[in-house]
Design a protein around this motif. Sequence first.
Motif, PDB file in Angstrom:
ATOM      1  N   CYS A 171     -22.608  16.691  22.879  1.00 24.79           N
ATOM      2  CA  CYS A 171     -23.686  17.656  22.636  1.00 24.79           C
ATOM      3  C   CYS A 171     -24.476  17.941  23.910  1.00 24.79           C
ATOM      4  CB  CYS A 171     -24.595  17.153  21.525  1.00 24.79           C
ATOM      5  SG  CYS A 171     -23.807  17.253  19.908  1.00 24.79           S
ATOM      6  N   ASN A 172     -24.668  16.934  24.754  1.00 26.49           N
ATOM      7  CA  ASN A 172     -25.339  17.177  26.041  1.00 26.49           C
ATOM      8  C   ASN A 172     -24.535  18.135  26.904  1.00 26.49           C
ATOM      9  OD1 ASN A 172     -27.431  15.494  25.371  1.00 26.49           O
ATOM     10  ND2 ASN A 172     -26.690  13.751  26.562  1.00 26.49           N
ATOM     11  N   LEU A 173     -23.223  17.983  26.916  1.00 30.93           N
ATOM     12  CA  LEU A 173     -22.375  18.902  27.679  1.00 30.93           C
ATOM     13  C   LEU A 173     -22.411  20.308  27.086  1.00 30.93           C
ATOM     14  CD1 LEU A 173     -19.343  16.556  28.366  1.00 30.93           C
ATOM     15  CD2 LEU A 173     -20.906  17.496  30.066  1.00 30.93           C
ATOM     16  N   LEU A 174     -22.448  20.396  25.760  1.00 32.05           N
ATOM     17  CA  LEU A 174     -22.547  21.708  25.124  1.00 32.05           C
ATOM     18  C   LEU A 174     -23.895  22.365  25.434  1.00 32.05           C
ATOM     19  CD1 LEU A 174     -20.898  20.910  21.693  1.00 32.05           C
ATOM     20  CD2 LEU A 174     -19.938  22.315  23.525  1.00 32.05           C
ATOM     21  N   ASP A 175     -24.947  21.546  25.538  1.00 31.12           N
ATOM     22  CA  ASP A 175     -26.262  22.084  25.898  1.00 31.12           C
ATOM     23  C   ASP A 175     -26.264  22.652  27.313  1.00 31.12           C
ATOM     24  OD1 ASP A 175     -27.416  21.556  23.459  1.00 31.12           O
ATOM     25  OD2 ASP A 175     -28.260  19.623  24.078  1.00 31.12           O
ATOM     26  N   THR A 176     -25.532  22.045  28.221  1.00 33.61           N
ATOM     27  CA  THR A 176     -25.491  22.571  29.589  1.00 33.61           C
ATOM     28  C   THR A 176     -24.768  23.913  29.659  1.00 33.61           C
ATOM     29  OG1 THR A 176     -23.478  21.343  30.149  1.00 33.61           O
ATOM     30  CG2 THR A 176     -25.583  20.291  30.650  1.00 33.61           C
ATOM     31  N   GLU A 177     -23.860  24.154  28.726  1.00 32.46           N
ATOM     32  CA  GLU A 177     -23.156  25.442  28.676  1.00 32.46           C
ATOM     33  C   GLU A 177     -24.015  26.529  28.020  1.00 32.46           C
ATOM     34  OE1 GLU A 177     -19.626  26.172  29.302  1.00 32.46           O
ATOM     35  OE2 GLU A 177     -19.589  24.315  30.456  1.00 32.46           O
ATOM     36  N   ASP A 178     -25.027  26.124  27.257  1.00 34.35           N
ATOM     37  CA  ASP A 178     -25.910  27.047  26.542  1.00 34.35           C
ATOM     38  C   ASP A 178     -27.090  27.387  27.457  1.00 34.35           C
ATOM     39  OD1 ASP A 178     -27.115  28.551  24.580  1.00 34.35           O
ATOM     40  OD2 ASP A 178     -27.895  26.817  23.491  1.00 34.35           O
ATOM     41  N   PHE A 179     -26.873  28.317  28.380  1.00 36.99           N
ATOM     42  CA  PHE A 179     -27.832  28.608  29.438  1.00 36.99           C
ATOM     43  C   PHE A 179     -29.201  29.038  28.928  1.00 36.99           C
ATOM     44  CE2 PHE A 179     -23.630  29.667  31.281  1.00 36.99           C
ATOM     45  CZ  PHE A 179     -23.584  28.638  32.185  1.00 36.99           C
ATOM     46  N   PHE A 180     -29.229  29.829  27.867  1.00 37.76           N
ATOM     47  CA  PHE A 180     -30.486  30.379  27.397  1.00 37.76           C
ATOM     48  C   PHE A 180     -31.066  29.592  26.227  1.00 37.76           C
ATOM     49  CE2 PHE A 180     -28.142  33.955  29.283  1.00 37.76           C
ATOM     50  CZ  PHE A 180     -28.990  34.182  30.347  1.00 37.76           C
ATOM     51  N   GLY A 181     -30.455  28.504  25.843  1.00 41.79           N
ATOM     52  CA  GLY A 181     -30.972  27.660  24.772  1.00 41.79           C
ATOM     53  C   GLY A 181     -30.917  28.292  23.399  1.00 41.79           C
ATOM     54  N   ARG A 182     -29.943  29.146  23.172  1.00 40.95           N
ATOM     55  CA  ARG A 182     -29.835  29.826  21.875  1.00 40.95           C
ATOM     56  C   ARG A 182     -29.548  28.847  20.739  1.00 40.95           C
ATOM     57  NH1 ARG A 182     -26.048  34.242  24.493  1.00 40.95           N
ATOM     58  NH2 ARG A 182     -27.647  35.584  25.366  1.00 40.95           N
ATOM     59  N   HIS A 183     -28.853  27.755  21.058  1.00 41.93           N
ATOM     60  CA  HIS A 183     -28.449  26.804  20.018  1.00 41.93           C
ATOM     61  C   HIS A 183     -29.220  25.493  20.107  1.00 41.93           C
ATOM     62  CE1 HIS A 183     -25.146  29.519  19.181  1.00 41.93           C
ATOM     63  NE2 HIS A 183     -24.884  29.552  20.469  1.00 41.93           N
TER      64      HIS A 183
END
Length: 190
Positions: free
Chosen positions: A48-60
Amino acid sequence: MEPMASQDIALAGRFFQESGANKRRSRTTARGQDLDQATVEAFTRRLCNLLDTEDFFGRHAALSNPEKIERLFLASPEDKTQSDFNCAVSPKVRLQVPLLFQAVAGVMEEKSGSIIQSAAEINGEGFGRALLYSGRIILVIKSLRAGFPFPFTSQEKAIRYGVSCVEEGLTFLEKYNHMTALHGSFSLEG
């Protein structure tokens, strides 16, 4: 037999006896495999931390960890059938491969205290490899043929695969450290 060779065999036998004595907290999955709950939680958190780094604008950012994995990591059944039908790898699979092995490397670092690196690649036809290594020691090596076992469409299967890679790598690292404790890492070369 040389004295050093017989000593190494004795050490290996003692290692396997001692490793069988260690019991961990575990839960049983549908297939009857025991998974260490702490490893499952660490793997889920890392992924989930890695997925958060891919979510640049924090949409998720407001999603829970299982929802993040479901929306951002898992492939849909349509992606899986598309990959099976035309032998081409979907973009979702090309995203899954490096992320999964980066998460595995992160959990192995937490548990072992060693620096673990990952290198994963997959081409458009689904052939590739994944390496997890520490220095000169290759801890886990996986060959990807036609993308198998990717794409993951189930969170349970992805976590089970990630945890099994973590356990495989940590077991090899323990064995390597134990076998080289007496003579150093150069005793295994040649």
